[in-house]
Design a protein around this motif. Structure first.
Motif, PDB file in Angstrom:
ATOM      1  N   THR A 128       6.569  -1.499   3.761  1.00 38.96           N
ATOM      2  CA  THR A 128       7.227  -1.162   2.503  1.00 38.96           C
ATOM      3  C   THR A 128       8.307  -0.115   2.752  1.00 38.96           C
ATOM      4  OG1 THR A 128       5.541   0.505   1.990  1.00 38.96           O
ATOM      5  CG2 THR A 128       5.220  -1.715   1.092  1.00 38.96           C
TER       6      THR A 128
ATOM      7  N   ARG B 194      13.150  -4.843   7.232  1.00 37.27           N
ATOM      8  CA  ARG B 194      11.773  -4.673   6.768  1.00 37.27           C
ATOM      9  C   ARG B 194      10.784  -5.369   7.720  1.00 37.27           C
ATOM     10  NH1 ARG B 194       9.535  -4.101   1.464  1.00 37.27           N
ATOM     11  NH2 ARG B 194      11.592  -4.373   0.522  1.00 37.27           N
TER      12      ARG B 194
ATOM     13  N   ASP C 160      10.796  -0.391  -2.480  1.00 39.62           N
ATOM     14  CA  ASP C 160       9.457  -0.547  -3.053  1.00 39.62           C
ATOM     15  C   ASP C 160       9.031   0.678  -3.854  1.00 39.62           C
ATOM     16  OD1 ASP C 160       8.740  -3.155  -1.816  1.00 39.62           O
ATOM     17  OD2 ASP C 160       9.027  -2.012   0.022  1.00 39.62           O
TER      18      ASP C 160
END
Length: 285
Positions: A98, A53, A76
């Motif tokens: 995200t 991420r 997410d």
């Protein structure tokens, strides 16, 4: 200079053909990116996603066994289709860091069947063997295309629950996988203008796994036999189906089809599908 990259994760992962497919398309398009494979154990999945991420060069990953369900709460957001199926096989890192989960298995599974699906049928039935993450996508896709689904698993109750979760109608059937291992003398009715599928959506028959026990007396005339296993590509089920005179679809068809959808999301480009015959040669050499 760092390159944009994507990868496939699973455990085990050495057998995955996805790096060959995506690498082939990147090569043909002359794009400066790469596609890797990365072994991620179940207990390491959360840490893996946290690390990726934070990497702005990472475009996302394809997800294979055993993570297609376990990854859901770590993302997410979910694409509506992935949310309905309840399984993710593609994760995309958005510009804000995200993670969005998609399911491209459904589209990939249907792609080689499209010429048949474009035809009009009086009745469509699919016998789907297996109740894992890939089976969820396949059941949802087939039900949406008007198939009555007979879902077979070692636990018929699990199969029934899956059907109830994924389909709106109550005319689908759950059955014990062992039912199809024994011969039947059932007399099939006239199958003119009908479309029948036999789908192995389980890992049975895969290298290192027990064989799939299926007696072809359960296959209606003119059935299409589809095995999503890719290692080996020509499974015993497909060999037996051809010997019995049935049309077959191998696992590369679904793998290439789902990779097409994922590649567009990872690299923002259209795969050069005119080279599919060359790609198949590379995958099987």
């Amino acid at each position: 200079m760092s390159l944009l990259y994507a990868e496939v994760i699973g455990d085990p992962i050495a057998q995955s053909k996805s790096p060959v497919i995506h690498g082939f398309w990147l090569e043909k398009l002359g794009l400066s990116g790469r596609y890797d494979r990365h072994q991620v154990p179940v207990e390491g999945l959360a840490d893996y996603l946290a690390q990726r991420r934070a990497d702005s060069y990472w475009r996302g990953c394809n997800v294979t066994m055993p993570h297609k369900l376990a990854i859901l709460p770590l993302l997410d957001r979910l694409d509506p289709l992935a949310e309905r199926i309840g399984a993710v096989n593609t994760v995309v890192r958005e510009a804000d860091g995200t993670l969005t989960g998609y399911n491209t298995d459904a589209a990939g599974f249907l792609e080689p069947l499209q010429p048949l699906l474009d035809q009009t049928h009086l009745f469509r039935m699919a016998r789907v063997l297996g109740t894992g993450g890939a089976a969820r996508a396949i059941v949802a896709a087939l039900a949406e295309r008007g198939f009555v689904v007979v879902l077979a698993g070692r636990d018929p109750a699990k199969a029934r629950t899956m059907l109830d979760e994924l389909t709106a109608q109550d005319d689908h059937h759950a059955i014990d996988l062992a039912h199809f291992a024994q011969a039947t003398d059932f007399a099939f009715d006239d199958r003119e203008q009908c479309l029948d599928l036999i789908v192995n959506a389980s890992p049975l028959g895969m290298t290192g796994q027990p064989p799939l026990a299926f007696d072809f007396s359960h296959a209606p005339p003119r059935s299409v036999v589809y095995d999503i296993v890719t290692s080996p590509l020509d499974t015993p089920l497909l060999q037996q189906a051809r010997e019995a005179g049935f049309e077959t679809v191998d696992g590369l068809s679904m793998l290439i089809g789902q990779a097409d959808v994922a590649f567009r999301r990872f690299f923002g480009a259209t795969p050069p599908r005119a080279f599919d015959p060359e790609l198949r040669e590379r995958l099987t050499s």
